[in-house]
Design an enzyme around this catalytic site. Structure first.
Site, PDB file in Angstrom:
ATOM      1  N   ASN A   1       5.275   0.692  -6.710  1.00 57.02           N
ATOM      2  CA  ASN A   1       4.715   1.703  -5.823  1.00 57.02           C
ATOM      3  C   ASN A   1       4.422   2.973  -6.613  1.00 57.02           C
ATOM      4  O   ASN A   1       4.718   3.056  -7.808  1.00 57.02           O
ATOM      5  CB  ASN A   1       5.655   1.987  -4.651  1.00 57.02           C
TER       6      ASN A   1
ATOM      7  N   PRO B   1       0.820  -1.215   0.000  1.00 55.48           N
ATOM      8  CA  PRO B   1       0.000   0.000   0.000  1.00 55.48           C
ATOM      9  C   PRO B   1       0.850   1.259   0.000  1.00 55.48           C
ATOM     10  O   PRO B   1       1.884   1.340   0.670  1.00 55.48           O
ATOM     11  CB  PRO B   1      -0.810  -0.134   1.288  1.00 55.48           C
ATOM     12  N   CYS B   2       0.380   2.252  -0.763  1.00 54.98           N
ATOM     13  CA  CYS B   2       1.252   3.386  -1.090  1.00 54.98           C
ATOM     14  C   CYS B   2       0.680   4.737  -0.688  1.00 54.98           C
ATOM     15  O   CYS B   2       1.237   5.771  -1.045  1.00 54.98           O
ATOM     16  CB  CYS B   2       1.485   3.390  -2.604  1.00 54.98           C
ATOM     17  N   GLN B   3      -0.435   4.766   0.056  1.00 54.64           N
ATOM     18  CA  GLN B   3      -1.100   6.045   0.316  1.00 54.64           C
ATOM     19  C   GLN B   3      -0.199   7.040   1.024  1.00 54.64           C
ATOM     20  O   GLN B   3      -0.319   8.250   0.835  1.00 54.64           O
ATOM     21  CB  GLN B   3      -2.378   5.813   1.129  1.00 54.64           C
TER      22      GLN B   3
ATOM     23  N   PHE C   1       2.852   7.575   0.457  1.00 52.47           N
ATOM     24  CA  PHE C   1       3.808   8.163  -0.476  1.00 52.47           C
ATOM     25  C   PHE C   1       3.131   8.928  -1.600  1.00 52.47           C
ATOM     26  O   PHE C   1       3.784   9.643  -2.353  1.00 52.47           O
ATOM     27  CB  PHE C   1       4.672   7.064  -1.114  1.00 52.47           C
TER      28      PHE C   1
END
Length: 348
Positions: A119, A80-82, A84
């Site tokens: 990502n 999960p990349c929220q 960044f």
């Protein structure tokens, strides 16, 4: 040469998994902690879905993986990349950023010949660089070499009708050939190429037989279900108020609607990045959904899936909110396939 054995971590609904299969790899397991993804996985894949909290120990993960007698050839992962994302706050202290470190820990423990981490583009921005640098130090210390410079790929350059910039970190154990990044292809796939055969006037039922779709492009032909009698799902439309419909109708192609800020698709171009919104623990916010280029409405789940490169046979959750999140959170299969073809060449 045998097919590379692959494990997919943070698999979501399976975009990365599907790309790996299309690239000629053998998936032995997809791992994710979301029960919503688990509920639809068996409809799409033969390999098992392991519902597992990847913040737990790598020893427990290894014990939970079925049919993995030795180290896999390849680990693929899209944590999960929220934390960044440029669409968010890019907060270095966001607890979700720790998932990248857990991802690295599991890659080291599984000891594959090679790995791919996907990502958001924000991972290369200044606020996120220390997090990425820490992850790369751990991988190098564990004996992996990294393909550099680390590249950002645009899905639109790899046969997808969507502008979607994503970072891919490629690596292999020292002594093995380092993987290369795939080259962009010249042909551009447009929104019209992807959606034209799905567009009709008037009301459409939530599902129709595949034989009733007439592919208008080679992209649509590739997405079409192989069984003409199979039902194509995800075609339920959103009921907008008359006022919203009028606003959508008056919005020019390729422009944002003034109130909602929703983007109206341009049939001759590519779509903007499809976003997932937030989960319940972060407010359950729905991401902006593009407006169709012919009809004054937001796109359907199946239309979003087409823009993301999912074939028509691929199933999503029956609830639109979950389905759109599954699509927006996933690695587009055509982009994943392009990267993993290169990884397969490296392994062979």
């Amino acid at each position: 040469m045998r097919c590379p054995i692959v494990v997919d971590l943070f698999s979501g609904v399976g975009g990365f998994s599907l790309g790996a299969i299309q690239a000629g790899c053998q998936l032995v397991a997809a791992v994710d902690n979301d029960p919503i993804n688990a509920s639809v996985h068996a409809r799409n894949f033969e390999h098992p879905f392991v519902q597992f909290d990847l913040s737990c120990s790598s020893k427990r993960l290894r014990a939970a993986l079925p049919g993995l007698a030795s180290a896999p050839d390849l680990v693929i992962a899209g944590p999960p990349c929220q934390g960044f994302s440029v669409g968010g706050r890019q907060d270095p202290s966001d607890p979700r950023n720790l998932l990248l470190q857990h991802c690295v820990r599991h890659i080291i423990a599984l000891s594959p010949t090679a790995f791919v981490i996907e990502n958001v583009a924000g991972l290369l921005n200044r606020p996120s660089r220390p997090v990425l640098a820490r992850a790369l130090r751990k991988l190098r210390k564990a004996g992996f070499a990294i393909s550099e410079p680390i590249c950002m790929l645009n899905a639109a350059d790899f046969g997808l009708p969507q502008r979607r910039l994503r970072v891919f970190v490629l690596g292999a154990q020292r002594g093995h050939r380092l993987p290369s990044y795939p080259r962009a292809q010249a042909q551009v796939v447009t929104v019209k190429d992807a959606l034209h055969d799905l567009a009709t006037s008037g009301k459409r039922p939530g599902a129709i037989k595949a034989r009733h779709l007439r592919p208008a492009s080679s992209f649509a032909q590739a997405m079409l279900h192989h069984d003409p009698d199979a039902m194509i799902t995800g075609l339920e439309r959103v009921d907008h108020s008359p006022e919203v419909t009028r606003r959508f109708e008056s919005t020019e192609l390729g422009r944002q609607e003034s109130v909602s800020r929703f983007y109206r698709l341009d049939p001759a171009s590519v779509a903007p990045t499809l976003r997932a919104g937030t989960d319940r623990s972060n407010g359950s916010h729905t991401a902006p959904r593009p407006i169709h280029y012919i009809e004054p409405r937001c796109i359907t789940v199946r239309e979003a899936a087409r823009l993301h490169g999912f074939p028509d046979w691929f199933q999503f959750h029956a609830t639109k909110w979950h389905a759109f999140r599954q699509i927006g959170n996933s690695v587009p299969p055509p982009l994943a396939r392009s990267v993993l073809v290169e990884m397969k060449e490296c392994l062979q």
